[in-house]
Design a protein around this motif. Structure first.
Motif, PDB file in Angstrom:
ATOM      1  N   PRO A 291      81.589  16.035  60.585  1.00  0.00           N
ATOM      2  CA  PRO A 291      80.266  16.058  61.225  1.00  0.00           C
ATOM      3  C   PRO A 291      79.187  15.369  60.393  1.00  0.00           C
ATOM      4  O   PRO A 291      78.277  14.742  60.943  1.00  0.00           O
ATOM      5  CB  PRO A 291      79.968  17.558  61.383  1.00  0.00           C
ATOM      6  N   VAL A 292      79.296  15.460  59.052  1.00  0.00           N
ATOM      7  CA  VAL A 292      78.310  14.793  58.201  1.00  0.00           C
ATOM      8  C   VAL A 292      78.403  13.279  58.361  1.00  0.00           C
ATOM      9  O   VAL A 292      77.388  12.581  58.499  1.00  0.00           O
ATOM     10  CB  VAL A 292      78.519  15.194  56.722  1.00  0.00           C
ATOM     11  N   MET A 293      79.620  12.748  58.344  1.00  0.00           N
ATOM     12  CA  MET A 293      79.798  11.306  58.480  1.00  0.00           C
ATOM     13  C   MET A 293      79.460  10.825  59.889  1.00  0.00           C
ATOM     14  O   MET A 293      79.056   9.679  60.077  1.00  0.00           O
ATOM     15  CB  MET A 293      81.229  10.923  58.113  1.00  0.00           C
TER      16      MET A 293
ATOM     17  N   PHE B 130      68.230  14.714  53.877  1.00  0.00           N
ATOM     18  CA  PHE B 130      68.877  15.993  53.602  1.00  0.00           C
ATOM     19  C   PHE B 130      68.644  16.982  54.750  1.00  0.00           C
ATOM     20  O   PHE B 130      69.548  17.740  55.117  1.00  0.00           O
ATOM     21  CB  PHE B 130      68.363  16.583  52.288  1.00  0.00           C
ATOM     22  N   ASP B 131      67.436  16.975  55.302  1.00  0.00           N
ATOM     23  CA  ASP B 131      67.140  17.855  56.430  1.00  0.00           C
ATOM     24  C   ASP B 131      67.959  17.463  57.653  1.00  0.00           C
ATOM     25  O   ASP B 131      68.439  18.326  58.407  1.00  0.00           O
ATOM     26  CB  ASP B 131      65.650  17.797  56.777  1.00  0.00           C
ATOM     27  N   LEU B 132      68.126  16.162  57.866  1.00  0.00           N
ATOM     28  CA  LEU B 132      68.852  15.683  59.039  1.00  0.00           C
ATOM     29  C   LEU B 132      70.318  16.089  59.007  1.00  0.00           C
ATOM     30  O   LEU B 132      70.886  16.499  60.021  1.00  0.00           O
ATOM     31  CB  LEU B 132      68.731  14.159  59.140  1.00  0.00           C
TER      32      LEU B 132
ATOM     33  N   GLY C 113      72.687  23.843  54.649  1.00  0.00           N
ATOM     34  CA  GLY C 113      73.732  24.522  55.410  1.00  0.00           C
ATOM     35  C   GLY C 113      75.119  24.136  54.939  1.00  0.00           C
ATOM     36  O   GLY C 113      76.020  24.985  54.823  1.00  0.00           O
ATOM     37  N   ILE C 114      75.316  22.863  54.659  1.00  0.00           N
ATOM     38  CA  ILE C 114      76.621  22.390  54.179  1.00  0.00           C
ATOM     39  C   ILE C 114      76.965  23.046  52.844  1.00  0.00           C
ATOM     40  O   ILE C 114      78.100  23.495  52.628  1.00  0.00           O
ATOM     41  CB  ILE C 114      76.606  20.853  54.027  1.00  0.00           C
TER      42      ILE C 114
ATOM     43  N   ALA D 254      67.601  26.340  61.495  1.00  0.00           N
ATOM     44  CA  ALA D 254      67.544  24.936  61.077  1.00  0.00           C
ATOM     45  C   ALA D 254      67.239  24.030  62.264  1.00  0.00           C
ATOM     46  O   ALA D 254      67.715  24.269  63.388  1.00  0.00           O
ATOM     47  CB  ALA D 254      68.857  24.523  60.426  1.00  0.00           C
ATOM     48  N   ALA D 255      66.439  22.980  62.013  1.00  0.00           N
ATOM     49  CA  ALA D 255      66.091  22.036  63.076  1.00  0.00           C
ATOM     50  C   ALA D 255      67.287  21.175  63.473  1.00  0.00           C
ATOM     51  O   ALA D 255      67.454  20.817  64.638  1.00  0.00           O
ATOM     52  CB  ALA D 255      64.944  21.140  62.603  1.00  0.00           C
ATOM     53  N   SER D 256      68.124  20.835  62.502  1.00  0.00           N
ATOM     54  CA  SER D 256      69.319  20.015  62.768  1.00  0.00           C
ATOM     55  C   SER D 256      70.512  20.681  62.085  1.00  0.00           C
ATOM     56  O   SER D 256      70.987  20.232  61.044  1.00  0.00           O
ATOM     57  CB  SER D 256      69.115  18.591  62.238  1.00  0.00           C
TER      58      SER D 256
END
Length: 468
Positions: free
Chosen positions: A60-62, A200-202, A207-208, A256-258
């Motif tokens: 999901p990060v990538m 980082f927020d995006l 959370g990660i 969290a927003a994202s």
């Protein structure tokens, strides 16, 4: 499909198959690694844990990173990272270094899986369903034949070769991808000017971090206690720390927003939630067998790696043959009948494992492998179709991401289950206990499939009445 699109499919397919191939080949290598590095079964299980934890986070990060930096760039970078891991992992001086390279390999291969489907959806506009089904064959086919390839390679060249085998795939995919994957559109002004804090927020870096550290702490606490044979204060502290961090993670994700894992989406669409729960349990069952059978054959029945790979081929072939048949059946009847049959087959396969004894013919494990292979083919298509039915179109991208997260959570739990049951040594008694637990899980899936089939029919009737 045009010649250009075919070459694009091959370019992407050769890259995305590396993740399931590497996750499945190691199933046959576990006994050899345990012997080489002088580890108990719990310790060597981290070769599995590390890959799936890293993959569950990296994909999901990538996927988010590809939206910012471009899908072609992320795909090609993933190939380079995979090349480095495949080249240096065989020379690891100790098990800790091997785990590091295994994590690097998981990140690299996840970069390709995360964006491969998106590349095809964007650049192939004709017969998209056919194109996506071809990619699914690359993914499921690699997972299916992985134990066979691993068994043959280890038999002839030993365990380092399961990393070297990645290199020709990586080189071929890189050369083809460089030529055939179109260049990305330029990033937007907002993306170019994005600060590190906004980035980082995006991606929800907090959370990660909470998810990763919490999950690893829980696994360490449970497995260390099992491995040592007693529960000490440090085990309890580690476990409680992990649980607290996971609790903080849940609270963080709700605000969290994202969010890394959008938990509110589960609460808003309960049908989708149940599909993900089923998929997680299915993967607990499937991968407990996937990793348990090779260890049972080699450690308990003293079967060679080559013969183990041949026997495990039953699982993959049955899954591959069933998948296209399942697709046609589900198109006509919907996913629930296929999922009900799958649950019954998994129950029968689990019961069969419990009936085995130390004098049973080795070939008899193929009965359970065939039952689970057929059920896996039904589940791969059926649960994906159930997900599409239960998820609104506007969040289908998020739903697909959560679906993959459920897969990895299931595989992590399967490794944890085997590690707790077996402890320091894989035994026949532990294998029977595993069969009993898998039977209980399979029966619960049968119950869930029947319940959801009835609720689905009621929902369909309600929708028809509303239209009238």
């Amino acid at each position: 499909m045009s010649v250009r699109n075919r070459w694009l499919m091959i370019s992407v397919g050769l890259g995305i198959l590396l993740n399931p191939l590497n996750s499945s080949m190691v199933a046959v290598a576990i006994p050899r690694l345990q012997n080489v590095f002088q580890l108990d079964y719990t310790g060597v299980s981290w070769i599995i844990f590390s890959f799936y934890i890293a993959s569950s986070i990296a994909q999901p990060v990538m996927g988010k990173a590809s939206d910012l930096f471009g899908r072609r760039k992320i795909f090609l970078t993933g190939l380079v990272v995979s090349f480095i891991a495949g080249l240096f992992a065989p020379f690891s001086p100790n098990f800790g270094c091997l785990i590091v390279f295994r994590i690097v390999q998981a990140i690299g291969t996840s970069m390709m899986v995360a964006v491969g489907m998106a590349i095809v959806r964007i650049h192939i506009t004709e017969k998209q369903a056919t194109a996506l089904s071809v990619l699914s064959i690359f993914l499921s086919g690699a997972a299916a034949i992985g134990p066979f390839i691993g068994g043959v390679i280890i038999h002839w060249w030993d365990w380092p070769a399961i990393f070297f085998v990645n290199i020709p795939f990586v080189v071929a995919s890189f050369l083809l991808s460089w030529k055939h994957i179109p260049k990305d559109e330029p990033s937007t002004t907002v993306t170019r000017g994005m600060s590190l804090r906004k980035w980082f927020d995006l991606i929800d870096a907090s959370g990660i971090l909470l998810f990763t550290v919490g999950l690893i702490a829980v696994l360490l606490g449970l497995l260390s206690a099992k491995s040592s044979g007693h529960i000490s204060l440090i085990h309890v502290i580690t476990l409680l720390t992990g649980l607290v961090l996971l609790g903080v993670f849940v609270r963080h994700e709700l605000t969290a927003a994202s969010p890394f894992i959008p938990l509110r989406t589960f609460a808003k669409y309960p049908a989708m939630t149940w599909v993900n729960v089923e998929f997680m349990l299915v993967n607990v069952l499937f991968y407990s067998l996937f990793f348990g059978i090779p260890s049972y054959l080699q450690m308990v029945r003293h079967v060679s790696e080559f013969q183990t790979g041949i026997l495990m081929l039953t699982l993959g072939l049955c899954s591959l043959i069933t998948a296209p048949i399942a697709g046609r059946w589900i198109d006509r009847s919907g996913p629930r009948p296929a999922l009900l049959v799958s649950g019954v087959l998994m129950t029968l396969g689990s019961v069969w494992l419990v009936t085995l004894n130390q004098t049973s013919p080795v070939i008899s494990v193929c009965v359970a492998l065939a039952a689970f292979g057929i059920s896996n083919g039904l589940n791969n298509v059926g649960l994906q179709a159930a997900l599409f039915q239960s998820s609104p179109k506007e969040i289908i991208g998020v739903a697909s991401g959560l679906f993959n997260t459920s897969r990895y959570l299931g595989t992590i739990l399967s490794s944890l289950l085997i590690g707790i049951i077996m402890g320091g040594k894989f035994s026949f008694e532990g294998f029977q206990v595993l069969g009993v637990i898998l039977t209980v899980i399979a029966l619960s899936l049968v119950f869930m499939s029947r319940k959801h089939r009835e609720s689905g029919q009621l929902q369909k009737s309600a929708n028809s009445g509303a239209k009238k």
